[in-house]
Design a protein around this motif. Structure first.
Motif, PDB file in Angstrom:
ATOM      1  N   ILE A  36      -2.656   3.374   5.793  1.00 42.31           N
ATOM      2  CA  ILE A  36      -3.896   2.683   6.183  1.00 42.31           C
ATOM      3  C   ILE A  36      -3.616   1.700   7.312  1.00 42.31           C
ATOM      4  O   ILE A  36      -4.356   1.649   8.303  1.00 42.31           O
ATOM      5  CB  ILE A  36      -4.502   1.954   4.971  1.00 42.31           C
ATOM      6  N   MET A  37      -2.572   0.930   7.170  1.00 43.16           N
ATOM      7  CA  MET A  37      -2.245  -0.072   8.187  1.00 43.16           C
ATOM      8  C   MET A  37      -1.902   0.590   9.515  1.00 43.16           C
ATOM      9  O   MET A  37      -2.305   0.112  10.578  1.00 43.16           O
ATOM     10  CB  MET A  37      -1.104  -0.967   7.703  1.00 43.16           C
ATOM     11  N   LYS A  38      -1.183   1.703   9.461  1.00 39.81           N
ATOM     12  CA  LYS A  38      -0.857   2.432  10.684  1.00 39.81           C
ATOM     13  C   LYS A  38      -2.142   2.924  11.352  1.00 39.81           C
ATOM     14  O   LYS A  38      -2.290   2.844  12.570  1.00 39.81           O
ATOM     15  CB  LYS A  38       0.074   3.602  10.385  1.00 39.81           C
ATOM     16  N   GLY A  39      -3.092   3.411  10.547  1.00 39.91           N
ATOM     17  CA  GLY A  39      -4.383   3.861  11.078  1.00 39.91           C
ATOM     18  C   GLY A  39      -5.155   2.746  11.750  1.00 39.91           C
ATOM     19  O   GLY A  39      -5.954   2.985  12.656  1.00 39.91           O
ATOM     20  N   ALA A  40      -4.925   1.516  11.304  1.00 38.36           N
ATOM     21  CA  ALA A  40      -5.578   0.349  11.907  1.00 38.36           C
ATOM     22  C   ALA A  40      -4.779  -0.207  13.084  1.00 38.36           C
ATOM     23  O   ALA A  40      -5.192  -1.180  13.718  1.00 38.36           O
ATOM     24  CB  ALA A  40      -5.774  -0.744  10.850  1.00 38.36           C
ATOM     25  N   GLY A  41      -3.623   0.409  13.369  1.00 36.38           N
ATOM     26  CA  GLY A  41      -2.777  -0.063  14.464  1.00 36.38           C
ATOM     27  C   GLY A  41      -2.001  -1.315  14.107  1.00 36.38           C
ATOM     28  O   GLY A  41      -1.657  -2.112  14.983  1.00 36.38           O
ATOM     29  N   LEU A  42      -1.693  -1.485  12.819  1.00 34.65           N
ATOM     30  CA  LEU A  42      -1.019  -2.688  12.344  1.00 34.65           C
ATOM     31  C   LEU A  42       0.214  -2.319  11.532  1.00 34.65           C
ATOM     32  O   LEU A  42       0.383  -1.164  11.138  1.00 34.65           O
ATOM     33  CB  LEU A  42      -1.981  -3.504  11.467  1.00 34.65           C
ATOM     34  N   THR A  43       1.032  -3.304  11.243  1.00 35.89           N
ATOM     35  CA  THR A  43       2.204  -3.070  10.411  1.00 35.89           C
ATOM     36  C   THR A  43       1.872  -3.354   8.956  1.00 35.89           C
ATOM     37  O   THR A  43       0.952  -4.129   8.653  1.00 35.89           O
ATOM     38  CB  THR A  43       3.390  -3.960  10.842  1.00 35.89           C
ATOM     39  N   HIS A  44       2.646  -2.753   8.074  1.00 36.20           N
ATOM     40  CA  HIS A  44       2.422  -2.876   6.635  1.00 36.20           C
ATOM     41  C   HIS A  44       2.501  -4.318   6.163  1.00 36.20           C
ATOM     42  O   HIS A  44       1.773  -4.730   5.249  1.00 36.20           O
ATOM     43  CB  HIS A  44       3.462  -1.992   5.920  1.00 36.20           C
ATOM     44  N   GLY A  45       3.345  -5.110   6.760  1.00 33.91           N
ATOM     45  CA  GLY A  45       3.577  -6.484   6.317  1.00 33.91           C
ATOM     46  C   GLY A  45       2.348  -7.372   6.344  1.00 33.91           C
ATOM     47  O   GLY A  45       2.238  -8.310   5.555  1.00 33.91           O
ATOM     48  N   GLY A  46       1.400  -7.096   7.212  1.00 34.48           N
ATOM     49  CA  GLY A  46       0.210  -7.938   7.320  1.00 34.48           C
ATOM     50  C   GLY A  46      -0.854  -7.674   6.271  1.00 34.48           C
ATOM     51  O   GLY A  46      -1.812  -8.432   6.144  1.00 34.48           O
ATOM     52  N   PHE A  47      -0.689  -6.622   5.504  1.00 38.70           N
ATOM     53  CA  PHE A  47      -1.718  -6.234   4.535  1.00 38.70           C
ATOM     54  C   PHE A  47      -2.049  -7.360   3.564  1.00 38.70           C
ATOM     55  O   PHE A  47      -3.213  -7.673   3.310  1.00 38.70           O
ATOM     56  CB  PHE A  47      -1.265  -4.989   3.759  1.00 38.70           C
ATOM     57  N   TYR A  48      -1.025  -7.988   3.000  1.00 33.00           N
ATOM     58  CA  TYR A  48      -1.239  -8.952   1.925  1.00 33.00           C
ATOM     59  C   TYR A  48      -1.771 -10.298   2.402  1.00 33.00           C
ATOM     60  O   TYR A  48      -2.126 -11.142   1.581  1.00 33.00           O
ATOM     61  CB  TYR A  48       0.037  -9.097   1.085  1.00 33.00           C
ATOM     62  N   SER A  49      -1.893 -10.492   3.690  1.00 36.62           N
ATOM     63  CA  SER A  49      -2.577 -11.700   4.161  1.00 36.62           C
ATOM     64  C   SER A  49      -4.088 -11.477   4.199  1.00 36.62           C
ATOM     65  O   SER A  49      -4.850 -12.410   4.411  1.00 36.62           O
ATOM     66  CB  SER A  49      -2.055 -12.132   5.529  1.00 36.62           C
ATOM     67  N   HIS A  50      -4.511 -10.225   3.957  1.00 43.00           N
ATOM     68  CA  HIS A  50      -5.937  -9.889   3.947  1.00 43.00           C
ATOM     69  C   HIS A  50      -6.442  -9.458   2.573  1.00 43.00           C
ATOM     70  O   HIS A  50      -7.615  -9.660   2.257  1.00 43.00           O
ATOM     71  CB  HIS A  50      -6.221  -8.767   4.957  1.00 43.00           C
ATOM     72  N   PHE A  51      -5.588  -8.839   1.767  1.00 42.74           N
ATOM     73  CA  PHE A  51      -5.987  -8.284   0.476  1.00 42.74           C
ATOM     74  C   PHE A  51      -4.934  -8.597  -0.568  1.00 42.74           C
ATOM     75  O   PHE A  51      -3.744  -8.622  -0.274  1.00 42.74           O
ATOM     76  CB  PHE A  51      -6.155  -6.758   0.568  1.00 42.74           C
ATOM     77  N   ASP A  52      -5.391  -8.785  -1.820  1.00 38.95           N
ATOM     78  CA  ASP A  52      -4.458  -9.043  -2.918  1.00 38.95           C
ATOM     79  C   ASP A  52      -3.713  -7.778  -3.322  1.00 38.95           C
ATOM     80  O   ASP A  52      -2.559  -7.832  -3.729  1.00 38.95           O
ATOM     81  CB  ASP A  52      -5.195  -9.590  -4.145  1.00 38.95           C
ATOM     82  N   ASN A  53      -4.415  -6.625  -3.220  1.00 42.48           N
ATOM     83  CA  ASN A  53      -3.829  -5.358  -3.636  1.00 42.48           C
ATOM     84  C   ASN A  53      -4.663  -4.202  -3.087  1.00 42.48           C
ATOM     85  O   ASN A  53      -5.720  -4.417  -2.479  1.00 42.48           O
ATOM     86  CB  ASN A  53      -3.732  -5.287  -5.165  1.00 42.48           C
ATOM     87  N   LYS A  54      -4.209  -2.998  -3.327  1.00 45.12           N
ATOM     88  CA  LYS A  54      -4.904  -1.810  -2.827  1.00 45.12           C
ATOM     89  C   LYS A  54      -6.268  -1.654  -3.483  1.00 45.12           C
ATOM     90  O   LYS A  54      -7.227  -1.214  -2.837  1.00 45.12           O
ATOM     91  CB  LYS A  54      -4.042  -0.563  -3.072  1.00 45.12           C
ATOM     92  N   GLU A  55      -6.383  -2.019  -4.755  1.00 49.47           N
ATOM     93  CA  GLU A  55      -7.666  -1.907  -5.468  1.00 49.47           C
ATOM     94  C   GLU A  55      -8.753  -2.733  -4.780  1.00 49.47           C
ATOM     95  O   GLU A  55      -9.894  -2.289  -4.663  1.00 49.47           O
ATOM     96  CB  GLU A  55      -7.513  -2.343  -6.930  1.00 49.47           C
ATOM     97  N   GLN A  56      -8.404  -3.921  -4.335  1.00 53.57           N
ATOM     98  CA  GLN A  56      -9.372  -4.754  -3.624  1.00 53.57           C
ATOM     99  C   GLN A  56      -9.809  -4.063  -2.332  1.00 53.57           C
ATOM    100  O   GLN A  56     -10.987  -4.074  -1.974  1.00 53.57           O
ATOM    101  CB  GLN A  56      -8.758  -6.127  -3.315  1.00 53.57           C
ATOM    102  N   LEU A  57      -8.883  -3.432  -1.661  1.00 55.06           N
ATOM    103  CA  LEU A  57      -9.209  -2.699  -0.426  1.00 55.06           C
ATOM    104  C   LEU A  57     -10.093  -1.487  -0.739  1.00 55.06           C
ATOM    105  O   LEU A  57     -11.032  -1.204   0.010  1.00 55.06           O
ATOM    106  CB  LEU A  57      -7.935  -2.249   0.294  1.00 55.06           C
ATOM    107  N   VAL A  58      -9.817  -0.782  -1.832  1.00 54.20           N
ATOM    108  CA  VAL A  58     -10.652   0.365  -2.218  1.00 54.20           C
ATOM    109  C   VAL A  58     -12.095  -0.101  -2.419  1.00 54.20           C
ATOM    110  O   VAL A  58     -13.041   0.535  -1.936  1.00 54.20           O
ATOM    111  CB  VAL A  58     -10.109   1.067  -3.487  1.00 54.20           C
ATOM    112  N   ALA A  59     -12.267  -1.212  -3.111  1.00 60.94           N
ATOM    113  CA  ALA A  59     -13.610  -1.749  -3.349  1.00 60.94           C
ATOM    114  C   ALA A  59     -14.304  -2.072  -2.021  1.00 60.94           C
ATOM    115  O   ALA A  59     -15.475  -1.710  -1.808  1.00 60.94           O
ATOM    116  CB  ALA A  59     -13.532  -2.991  -4.242  1.00 60.94           C
ATOM    117  N   GLU A  60     -13.606  -2.743  -1.123  1.00 61.18           N
ATOM    118  CA  GLU A  60     -14.179  -3.080   0.195  1.00 61.18           C
ATOM    119  C   GLU A  60     -14.506  -1.824   1.003  1.00 61.18           C
ATOM    120  O   GLU A  60     -15.532  -1.755   1.679  1.00 61.18           O
ATOM    121  CB  GLU A  60     -13.208  -3.954   0.986  1.00 61.18           C
ATOM    122  N   ALA A  61     -13.633  -0.838   0.929  1.00 60.57           N
ATOM    123  CA  ALA A  61     -13.854   0.408   1.668  1.00 60.57           C
ATOM    124  C   ALA A  61     -15.083   1.146   1.128  1.00 60.57           C
ATOM    125  O   ALA A  61     -15.844   1.738   1.903  1.00 60.57           O
ATOM    126  CB  ALA A  61     -12.614   1.298   1.600  1.00 60.57           C
TER     127      ALA A  61
END
Length: 188
Positions: A36-61
């Motif tokens: 997902i992060m690669k698709g957004a043009g970002l690195t994996h490390g930045g994910f957790y500064s935006h979301f607590d976990n993948k489930e939270q991202l699934v809900a937002e998506a």
């Protein structure tokens, strides 16, 4: 140098858009956070500064994807002079184009099978978004929510089956039969 105002929200939105596209195409469980992060043009490390976990991202998506689908279907209905306008939505929803463009299509056929195995948070969001979609379809068709639920079920089920088969002729037949039945539901 600090980021400009709104930068974090723009990045978050890019992640949600990337996730919605990936989930529509591959489902929830086959998509990793790094993908997902690669698709957004970002690195994996930045994910957790935006979301607590993948489930939270699934809900937002899910929220994003349903809003996107409603806007797309409303635009299609507004551009056509067909009466009732719901027929334009039915024709678009059960078109070969929508069947084949999973990455931008409705998330309901893509994720419905997986949601029952997701967290309570995701199930609650999905339920809320499904109700929004039923309300949209019902209002556009000028029918009650019971008929709107049946109509949406016909659309989603027809699309799921049309995407599932490896026989183009059968797939097209499923789309056509779904269109016919959906339009009959509106007339009843």
């Amino acid at each position: 140098m600090p980021y400009p105002k709104g930068h974090k929200m723009k990045v978050r939105n890019k992640i949600v858009e990337s996730a919605a596209q990936a989930f529509r195409t591959h489902g929830i469980h086959d998509v990793s956070v790094p993908f997902i992060m690669k698709g957004a043009g970002l690195t994996h490390g930045g994910f957790y500064s935006h979301f607590d976990n993948k489930e939270q991202l699934v809900a937002e998506a899910c929220r994003y994807a349903i809003s996107d689908t409603i806007a797309l279907l409303q635009e299609a209905a507004d551009q056509e002079n067909q009466n009732p306008k719901i027929n334009t939505v039915i024709d678009y929803y059960l078109s070969p184009y929508h069947r084949d463009k999973t990455e931008m299509g409705c998330i309901l056929p893509a994720l419905s099978g997986e949601i029952s195995r997701s967290s309570e948070e995701v199930q609650q969001v999905f339920t809320h978004e499904l109700k929004r979609m039923i309300a949209f379809i019902s209002n556009l068709a000028e029918i009650d929510t019971s008929k709107g639920s049946a109509l949406l079920s016909t659309l989603v089920g027809s699309l799921v089956l049309a995407r599932s088969v490896h026989d183009p002729e059968l797939s097209n037949t499923l789309l056509s039969a779904g269109k016919q039945h959906a339009k009959e539901l509106v007339m009843i």
